[in-house]
Design a protein around this motif. Sequence first.
Motif, mmCIF file in Angstrom:
data_model
loop_
_atom_site.group_PDB
_atom_site.id
_atom_site.type_symbol
_atom_site.label_atom_id
_atom_site.label_comp_id
_atom_site.label_asym_id
_atom_site.label_seq_id
_atom_site.Cartn_x
_atom_site.Cartn_y
_atom_site.Cartn_z
ATOM 1 N N GLU A 137 42.154 26.951 42.102
ATOM 2 C CA GLU A 137 42.427 27.300 40.551
ATOM 3 C C GLU A 137 41.340 27.977 39.828
ATOM 4 N N LYS A 138 40.284 27.682 40.039
ATOM 5 C CA LYS A 138 39.166 28.715 39.557
ATOM 6 C C LYS A 138 39.177 30.061 40.074
ATOM 7 N N LEU A 139 39.422 30.016 41.402
ATOM 8 C CA LEU A 139 39.460 31.255 42.192
ATOM 9 C C LEU A 139 40.612 32.160 41.649
ATOM 10 N N GLU A 140 41.722 31.298 41.599
ATOM 11 C CA GLU A 140 43.004 32.087 40.995
ATOM 12 C C GLU A 140 42.675 32.772 39.575
ATOM 13 N N GLN A 141 42.023 31.914 38.681
ATOM 14 C CA GLN A 141 41.855 32.341 37.230
ATOM 15 C C GLN A 141 40.971 33.438 37.103
ATOM 16 N N TRP A 142 39.819 33.398 38.145
ATOM 17 C CA TRP A 142 39.116 34.584 38.142
ATOM 18 C C TRP A 142 39.639 35.859 38.602
ATOM 19 N N LEU A 143 40.700 35.857 39.509
ATOM 20 C CA LEU A 143 41.047 36.838 40.125
ATOM 21 C C LEU A 143 42.434 37.618 39.268
ATOM 22 N N ARG A 144 42.836 36.888 38.526
ATOM 23 C CA ARG A 144 43.627 37.619 37.615
ATOM 24 C C ARG A 144 43.277 38.608 36.832
ATOM 25 N N GLY A 145 43.633 39.765 37.072
ATOM 26 C CA GLY A 145 43.260 41.075 36.240
ATOM 27 C C GLY A 145 42.084 41.479 36.890
ATOM 28 N N ARG A 146 41.425 40.979 38.377
ATOM 29 C CA ARG A 146 40.579 41.580 38.950
ATOM 30 C C ARG A 146 40.970 42.126 40.187
ATOM 31 N N THR A 147 40.387 42.954 40.665
ATOM 32 C CA THR A 147 40.890 43.515 42.181
ATOM 33 C C THR A 147 39.933 42.911 43.043
ATOM 34 N N TRP A 148 38.648 42.760 42.837
ATOM 35 C CA TRP A 148 37.491 42.082 43.810
ATOM 36 C C TRP A 148 36.697 41.119 43.112
ATOM 37 N N LEU A 149 36.190 40.260 43.681
ATOM 38 C CA LEU A 149 35.298 39.188 43.243
ATOM 39 C C LEU A 149 34.306 39.764 42.481
ATOM 40 N N VAL A 150 33.576 40.552 43.060
ATOM 41 C CA VAL A 150 32.256 41.376 42.286
ATOM 42 C C VAL A 150 32.240 42.669 42.175
ATOM 43 N N GLY A 151 32.107 42.986 41.006
ATOM 44 C CA GLY A 151 32.072 44.607 40.813
ATOM 45 C C GLY A 151 33.444 45.378 40.902
ATOM 46 N N GLU A 152 33.280 46.470 41.506
ATOM 47 C CA GLU A 152 34.617 47.326 41.565
ATOM 48 C C GLU A 152 34.911 47.589 43.042
ATOM 49 N N HIS A 153 34.102 46.641 43.936
ATOM 50 C CA HIS A 153 34.212 47.067 45.400
ATOM 51 C C HIS A 153 34.359 45.657 46.300
ATOM 52 N N TYR A 154 34.969 45.802 47.270
ATOM 53 C CA TYR A 154 34.789 44.759 48.210
ATOM 54 C C TYR A 154 33.692 44.580 48.671
ATOM 55 N N THR A 155 33.297 43.269 48.878
ATOM 56 C CA THR A 155 31.992 42.950 49.173
ATOM 57 C C THR A 155 32.071 41.718 50.141
ATOM 58 N N VAL A 156 30.937 41.226 50.642
ATOM 59 C CA VAL A 156 30.821 39.846 51.641
ATOM 60 C C VAL A 156 31.487 38.805 50.854
ATOM 61 N N ALA A 157 31.467 38.967 49.383
ATOM 62 C CA ALA A 157 32.106 37.559 48.572
ATOM 63 C C ALA A 157 33.511 37.685 48.909
ATOM 64 N N ASP A 158 34.330 38.602 48.888
ATOM 65 C CA ASP A 158 35.601 38.431 49.238
ATOM 66 C C ASP A 158 35.873 38.274 50.651
ATOM 67 N N LEU A 159 34.990 38.909 51.565
ATOM 68 C CA LEU A 159 35.224 38.397 52.959
ATOM 69 C C LEU A 159 35.137 37.004 53.017
ATOM 70 N N ALA A 160 33.866 36.450 52.601
ATOM 71 C CA ALA A 160 33.709 34.938 52.970
ATOM 72 C C ALA A 160 34.760 33.926 52.232
ATOM 73 N N LEU A 161 35.109 34.479 50.964
ATOM 74 C CA LEU A 161 36.091 33.462 50.354
ATOM 75 C C LEU A 161 37.319 33.504 51.198
ATOM 76 N N SER A 162 37.683 34.608 51.380
ATOM 77 C CA SER A 162 38.983 34.819 51.847
ATOM 78 C C SER A 162 39.422 34.011 53.300
ATOM 79 N N ALA A 163 38.160 34.034 54.201
ATOM 80 C CA ALA A 163 38.292 33.209 55.449
ATOM 81 C C ALA A 163 39.294 31.958 55.213
#
Length: 207
Positions: A137-163
């Motif tokens: 639920e916390k992840l879902e709320q953060w992603l509302r209106g955002r493309t990536w978890l951190v800044g404007e680009h895909y990072t290892v944060a997106d990679l790690a969380l998505s697995a």
Amino acid sequence: MLRLYDSRLSGNSWKIRILLSQLGLDYDRVTLDLQKGEARELAFGQISRFARVPVLVLEDGRPIVESGAILLHLAQGTPYLPDDPYLRTEVTSWLFFEQADLQKAIAVPRVLHLHGHAQDRRQDIERLHVDGYAGLEKLEQWLRGRTWLVGEHYTVADLALSAYVSLAGQGGYDMARFAGIRDWLVRVHGQRGWVPLIPEAGQAAGR
Ligand SMILES: N[C@@H](CCC(=O)N[C@@H](CS)C(=O)NCC(=O)O)C(=O)O
């Protein structure tokens, strides 16, 4: 050459195979059979102090344990880890959050389901689902209106969380309620060099 110790179904190991592929790095792959207890064998204990995969052994023979540490090591100086110190710290925050709030809550129910113990361990699974849904639920709320978890680009944060998040359905999670997560996973899986957990027939194994 780099050497990766992994196992076939390990989501933590999968993270590393994705990044190695995205970076175009060659590596030797040693796949352990966790069900046979191969991670607990004495010889592997010399390589992995926690008796777990993944482990990345560097060219000079030094091992790195913990998927988050391996990702951060490999991503240094690449577009997958921001140069900006604050954004880099934000990536680290997400890696800690994944380990503390999501990884076990998803991985344990998944293993119980995959190994046919979902019925006899129903109460354990329900307890873990309480924690896991709170994290999702916390992840879902953060992603509302955002493309990536951190800044404007895909990072290892997106990679790690998505697995593990992409594997949550295998652990009995109802993911239909998380539209933001679903759309973000589509973006993550569309990244250049991304590889599936288990390669399709005819596809190179995890490289
Ligand atoms: N926090 C560790 C967790 C690693 C972990 O739990 N590995 C599991 C497979 S995903 C393992 O090797 N378990 C040992 C066993 O089942 O014997 C990481 O992120 O690398």
